[in-house]
Each structure stands twice: as C-alpha cells, then as structure tokens.
Design an enzyme around this catalytic site. Structure first.
Site, PDB file in Angstrom:
ATOM      1  N   HIS A  26      -2.872  -0.569   5.601  1.00 45.74           N
ATOM      2  CA  HIS A  26      -2.905   0.407   4.440  1.00 45.74           C
ATOM      3  C   HIS A  26      -1.389   0.588   4.251  1.00 45.74           C
ATOM      4  O   HIS A  26      -0.748   0.721   2.820  1.00 45.74           O
ATOM      5  CB  HIS A  26      -3.635   1.493   4.379  1.00 45.74           C
ATOM      6  CG  HIS A  26      -5.049   1.146   4.191  1.00 45.74           C
ATOM      7  ND1 HIS A  26      -5.729   1.385   3.218  1.00 45.74           N
ATOM      8  CD2 HIS A  26      -5.870   0.487   4.948  1.00 45.74           C
ATOM      9  CE1 HIS A  26      -7.278   1.025   3.142  1.00 45.74           C
ATOM     10  NE2 HIS A  26      -7.237   0.422   4.090  1.00 45.74           N
TER      11      HIS A  26
ATOM     12  N   ASP B  54      -3.348   6.200  -2.042  1.00 41.30           N
ATOM     13  CA  ASP B  54      -4.340   5.124  -1.592  1.00 41.30           C
ATOM     14  C   ASP B  54      -5.697   5.904  -1.674  1.00 41.30           C
ATOM     15  O   ASP B  54      -6.029   7.054  -1.541  1.00 41.30           O
ATOM     16  CB  ASP B  54      -4.508   4.868  -0.080  1.00 41.30           C
ATOM     17  CG  ASP B  54      -5.150   3.966   0.226  1.00 41.30           C
ATOM     18  OD1 ASP B  54      -6.523   3.956  -0.061  1.00 41.30           O
ATOM     19  OD2 ASP B  54      -4.778   2.887   1.093  1.00 41.30           O
TER      20      ASP B  54
END
Ligand code: UDP
Length: 458
Positions: free
Chosen positions: A21, A114
């Site tokens: 990520h 995110d």
C-alpha cells in the site's frame, strides 16, 4: 497571486502501513511533486522507525500513531484489534498533525488517504480539507467490494456465474477470497467493505490502474464518483523516464539483496530465468512451499526465488543441496523484472506485482493465494492474456507438475509466444498512460489543477 498559490498546493499523503500500500501511494506522491505540489508523507511511528532506503527528496515525512509504536501490526492480537486501535489513536494523532501543519505557514489543502483507513476522511473533512481516496487495488476488485457493500452482490454466492457491471462473468472462485469463501477473515472483509462507508464525501476517487486496462469498469464507476485512474504507479525510469531520479519505490520494510540478485542475473542467459515471489504478506503452506521448491529444481531452468525470512523454515531439508537457482529473502523486484535474463514471473498476483509484471512486459504464471489475487489472476489470463493460471488440486495445492507445465507453456510453447507478444503490447500501453499527455498523466494534471481551483478559486 498570493504566496501560497504561487508555491502550489500542499497534500498530506497517508498510506496504510503495509509495503503493497505504501509503494503505489508514494509513487503517486512523487508524480505530484513533479507537478509542483508540496507533499508531506504521514507514516505510523513504527513504519517510520523500521523502514529503510527513503531519502525523501522534496517529500517531508511526519508521523502519526497506530497505537502500536513498538511492534506495529504484528503486536496486535487480531486484525479487528489493530483496526480499532489504529482508528482511535490514529484519529487523535492525525488531528494533532493537521493542527500543527495548519500553524506552520504551509497548511494542508488536500489529504490523499488509503480507504483501508476510512476514518482519515472524517478527520480531513472535520478540518474542512479536500480529500482523495486512493485505492491501491484494481478497479475490478474495488467494484466487486462495492457491490458487496451495497448488497447488490448477494452473499453467500449462490454457485452460478457472478455478473458484476463492467466485468466479464466470473466463476465464484474467481471472485476475491472473502467473497467466494464468505465468512473467512471477517475482520479483514469488514475493513474492505468499510472503504465505502463514507467515500461519497471524498472529492476524488483515485485508482492505481489505467484507462485502457480497465476501461469498462472504470466507466461504470465514473457514473457516480469522480474517478481518476492514475497508474500504473511504477517508478518513472521503468516507464516514461520523465522523473530522472525515480528509479525505485524507495521505502523498504524488507532489505533487498540487490547485489546478490543482480550479479547472479548478469550471469544468466536472456529470458532463461524463472522469477518467483509471493509479495510481502502471503504465507504458503509447508506442503505448497515443497511443491514449488521441487517444481523450480526440476524445471531445469535457473530460478530466482524470494522466500521471506519468516517463511524459510518451510523449505524442504534437502533443498539447499539440490538447488540450481538463487533463494533470497527479498529482491529488488522492479530491477529483477526488467532484467533481460528473466523469462517468466511466478506470482501470487498481488495488484502491485501484477501491474509490475504487465508494465515491464514479463509473462506471468499466476498462483493466487487469497484476497484479491484470484480476481487479478482471472484478468491476467482471460482478459489481458499476459499469463497462465497454475491450478490447485482438490486439496488446494498447486502440484509441482502443474507449476512446471505452466512455466514451460509460458517460456517454450506456441501459446507462450502469444502471451509474450501480449506482454510486450501491454508494456507499451502502460508506458503511454503515464507519458506526457497519456490518460493517467492527464488525470494527474487535472487533479492538480482542480485542487488549485477549489482551494484558490479565481
Ligand atoms: N516486492 C519487492 N521485493 C520482493 C517482493 C516484493 O520489492 O522480493 C515488492 C513488489 O515489487 C511490490 C510489493 O513488494 O511492489 C508487493 O505488493 P503486492 O501488491 O504485489 O503484494 P502484497 O505484498 O501486497 O501481497
């Protein structure tokens, strides 16, 4: 023009603290700095303390806390515990950070976060800031989870083909594991659904993909959100080469054995090597590790295999004596994939690895393990035609014979030639997307212009 406007906007970037990520959102941040946006990267204290290789350049780093400053995620007893604590402590420490930056003379204009940590959006909106949700998985997978979130996709699945807008009909086992195996890892599945709980408040939805790769599903999603495909988020020197110093992701949670890998690869024949890696999280069973070990040794080809140190104990005892390849605990994956000696990539089909293989033109042998990987594997084989799927037997194990047959099919057969030419074709299309005036480049440019117009209206 006031000084702030002249200096461009300021974005705070907040990744979920895992390697898969951090890599894409950090690459996006680098593209923004290239377009005169000031970037502050907020990492958890534990990530900031334990990662290596990040020089930062013009990107400043700050920290927030996930409540596990000493041991990170590994010190939580469960995914649920980690998420709950991260949300509680993260909210407070993020608010402190935004407050601090507000008084710094260069306040934040926009938060790029995110959606695995959706509470960031609530905090950003509490400060009256712009916010962009940055999805690190494929648009296809995001869309499937969204359908599950709204209830359009009924769970558990009833057994027949699954039809999701913008995607080809899929078999149940081609869906993400949490959908197909409904009830598995409930805490993680809930986190995936929660990505959408407040997403309507986001000003943009950014996705690490590119228009031509996932056109239909992107068009479908654009009907109700301001979606921008901004990928593939691979360092520029592997694609458009417009960011001269951008050669690697640059923030390592593992130590790459770069010299060992590259020196070894330099001594191999062109397109002869099997590169096998299952990313930063997947844990193969001991049985599966053994099958892969025997497949690699009996393939009669040189191989470079990443076995993370926490997985090494699963290697068969006699393996070190018989091996013809190199086993490392972490590789510089982009450098490896772009090396002329590599002929195929045996991958778990994590989304970054999938995009990296595709963008660097390397044919794939897909061996998905869980989460979104089975859906990515479906796209790799049946939609983009850049690889073959190694199928598991009734016990869930991909046998050594199956792996060897897939490797041979990709590296030696007539079908392999078709896959190889598709891989070369997609490599070109991926580069075009990020090159000057390409679809992702335009989307990033528009994003930057829109931030400026919203923050500093004419
Ligand atoms: N990676 C790497 N070296 C390795 C294995 C993986 O640099 O030996 C990188 C890879 O390039 C990718 C990331 O780690 O950017 C893994 O992300 P992915 O989405 O493929 O899988 P995940 O780790 O999230 O399951």
């Amino acid at each position: 023009m006031d000084a702030e406007k002249e200096n461009g906007a300021h974005c705070l970037i907040l990744p979920h603290p895992t390697q898969g990520h951090i890599n894409p959102i950090l690459q996006f941040a680098k593209r923004l700095t290239h377009k005169r946006i000031k970037i502050t990267l907020a990492l958890t204290k534990f990530t900031l303390k334990t990662t290596t290789g990040f020089s930062g350049g013009s990107i400043s780093t700050r920290s927030i806390s996930d409540g596990f400053d000493e041991g990170g995620r590994a010190h939580a007893n469960s995914s649920e515990e980690y998420q709950a604590r991260f949300q509680q402590v993260g909210r407070e420490t993020l608010a402190e950070l935004l407050q601090d930056l507000a008084g710094s003379g260069r306040p934040v204009d926009c938060v790029v976060y995110d959606p695995f940590i959706p509470w960031v959006l609530d905090v950003a909106k509490g400060f009256g800031l712009l916010a962009a949700a940055f999805f690190t998985q494929s648009c296809a997978v995001d869309s499937i989870y969204y359908q599950a979130y709204t209830g359009e996709l009924k769970l558990p699945l009833s057994g027949g083909e699954v039809v999701v807008p913008g995607l080809p009909p899929m078999k149940p086992e081609e869906m993400p594991s949490f959908i197909h195996d409904h009830g598995s890892y409930p805490g993680t599945f809930q986190m995936l659904l929660n990505q959408f709980r407040n997403v309507d408040k986001a000003d943009w939805i950014l996705i690490n993909t590119f228009d031509k790769l996932e056109q239909e599903v992107l068009e479908w999603m654009s009907r109700f959100w301001r979606v921008k495909a901004i990928g593939p988020t691979i360092p520029s020197m592997y694609l458009d080469k417009r960011l001269q110093d951008d050669k690697e992701y640059g923030l390592n949670m593992f130590n790459p054995m770069t010299n060992t890998c590259m020196n070894w690869l330099d001594n191999q024949e062109p397109k002869s090597v099997i590169y096998a890696s299952f990313g930063s999280l997947a844990q193969l069973t001991a049985r599966q590790t053994k099958e892969l070990a025997y497949a690699l040794t009996t393939s009669n080809k040189p191989f470079l295999w990443v076995v993370r140190s926490t997985e090494e104990s699963k290697l068969p005892e006699d393996f070190s004596k018989s091996r013809k390849g190199l086993v490392v605990t972490w590789a510089p994956q982009l450098e490896v994939l772009s090396h002329m000696a590599v002929g195929c990539f045996v991958t778990h089909c994590g989304w970054n690895s999938t995009l990296e293989g595709l963008s660097l033109g390397v044919p794939l042998v897909a061996m998905p393990q869980w989460t979104d990987q089975s859906t990515n594997a479906k796209l790799v084989t049946d939609v983009w035609g850049v690889g073959v799927r190694a199928r598991a037997d009734c016990n869930g194990i991909v046998s050594r014979e199956e792996i060897v047959s897939c490797v041979k099919s990709v590296m030696e057969s007539e079908d392999g030639k078709r896959i190889g030419s598709n891989a070369v074709k997609w490599k070109g299309i991926a580069r075009e997307a990020l090159d000057l005036g390409g679809s992702s480049d335009k989307n990033i440019e528009e994003f930057v212009t829109e931030i400026m117009l919203k923050r500093y209206p004419l």
